[in-house]
Design an enzyme around this catalytic site. Sequence first.
Site, PDB file in Angstrom:
ATOM      1  N   CYS A 118      35.204  29.810  21.161  1.00 27.17           N
ATOM      2  CA  CYS A 118      36.046  28.935  20.336  1.00 27.17           C
ATOM      3  C   CYS A 118      36.425  29.584  18.999  1.00 27.17           C
ATOM      4  O   CYS A 118      37.248  29.053  18.261  1.00 27.17           O
ATOM      5  CB  CYS A 118      35.336  27.609  20.116  1.00 27.17           C
ATOM      6  SG  CYS A 118      34.745  26.918  21.658  1.00 27.17           S
ATOM      7  N   HIS A 258      37.676  23.884  14.059  1.00 23.96           N
ATOM      8  CA  HIS A 258      37.545  23.838  15.521  1.00 23.96           C
ATOM      9  C   HIS A 258      37.178  22.410  15.917  1.00 23.96           C
ATOM     10  O   HIS A 258      36.293  21.792  15.303  1.00 23.96           O
ATOM     11  CB  HIS A 258      36.456  24.826  15.946  1.00 23.96           C
ATOM     12  CG  HIS A 258      36.014  24.674  17.352  1.00 23.96           C
ATOM     13  ND1 HIS A 258      36.897  24.502  18.389  1.00 23.96           N
ATOM     14  CD2 HIS A 258      34.765  24.672  17.924  1.00 23.96           C
ATOM     15  CE1 HIS A 258      36.224  24.396  19.522  1.00 23.96           C
ATOM     16  NE2 HIS A 258      34.927  24.489  19.263  1.00 23.96           N
ATOM     17  N   ASN A 288      37.618  19.389  23.277  1.00 25.40           N
ATOM     18  CA  ASN A 288      37.384  20.759  22.820  1.00 25.40           C
ATOM     19  C   ASN A 288      38.191  21.712  23.711  1.00 25.40           C
ATOM     20  O   ASN A 288      37.895  21.861  24.890  1.00 25.40           O
ATOM     21  CB  ASN A 288      35.881  21.051  22.922  1.00 25.40           C
ATOM     22  CG  ASN A 288      35.516  22.445  22.465  1.00 25.40           C
ATOM     23  OD1 ASN A 288      36.381  23.305  22.310  1.00 25.40           O
ATOM     24  ND2 ASN A 288      34.236  22.677  22.256  1.00 25.40           N
TER      25      ASN A 288
END
Length: 336
Positions: A118, A258, A288
């Site tokens: 990520c 994020h 996500n």
Amino acid sequence: MIKNAIPLKIAGIGYSVPDTIVTNNDLTKLYETSDEWIYTRTGIKERRVVSGNQDAVDLGFEAAKKALDKSGIKPEDIDMIIAASSAPPRLYPTIGCLVQAKLGITTHIPAFDITAACTGLIYALSIARGFIASGMYKNILLVATDNNSRLLDWKDRSISILFGDAAGAMVVTASDDGVDDLIALDICSDGSIGDMIEYPLSGQNCPLVAPCKERESKITMNGKEVYKFAARTVPQFVSEMVEKAGMKPGDIDYLVPHQANLRIIQAIQERLGYTDEQVVVNIEKYGNTSAASIPLALAESVEHGKLKLGTTAILCGFGAGMTYGGAIVRLRKGIC
Ligand code: UT7
């Protein structure tokens, strides 16, 4: 931070998401869960997933086209493609090479993938900075795209509720006015706790030697430990990055974190003392999306008028590795 020989300009950004929406209520058809359980623990209401043969390359291509369009740089003038992905549809040919082909770039520029989960966009930005600063390459396309829905174990309710598919892209170039859009950038990793999130590739040793332990190819995660790591490390890291840049949080207009868990985002927000208006949050709609998470949040919030251009922002992320990183960036008008 090392002063760049040639400063970097962020010239264009774009994003792409699949059309298919899977809501928390839809997931109740797969296992015992509820919208209330998922939403209160994560802030997620729904996520997008690819359907049929669509994959992260298609999403990355769409995002890249938008970023290129905004940048005013033609595909044939791109000197390098760096794709960041932790859930690619295949290991090779890489997403970078496939996006190169889809864009019709016939010059034999370097195109490759990196895996920093990520934190991928921040890592890609750091690599691009090195190439631009040295004068080696001028125009670089960054594509951050992930196909999490194909790698998840859809029977595992503790993980499959979290992720979605998406792509974000950024075109960076040598700055022509001497202004550096990367005010600060820092990337880190701690491999000693790498087993917190894993995606092993299944495989067997040569039949002539001792067999290895068989492992299933699926994402495994120790959610509680990842949560503790992120809540402890990321707010501290971001405030130190701001301090090292000789700035105060109040000098920077927005926080684009994020999108992994709303409670982790709130911990960073509290640490910096930002208002809700200054923090970009879209986890409710997308979950996500790994490497795509930061550029998706950035480009979508500009499109929706939440984030005004001609401003500055902190981008920050964490993920498998464990990796983490951040950048303080200048967001010029017209990049999205
Ligand atoms: O990019 C990095 C990505 N990763 C992250 O950011 C993950 C960070 N971690 C988290 O966000 C949280 O740890 C989760 C949301 C994944 C899980 O929340 P938690 O509060 O840590 O829950 P837990 O895993 O400890 O599970 C608590 C209970 C368990 O039941 P028992 O053993 O207490 O009876 C689970 O079986 O909740 C149960 N459970 C569920 N119940 C309903 C786990 N998943 C679900 C579910 N629906 N989807």
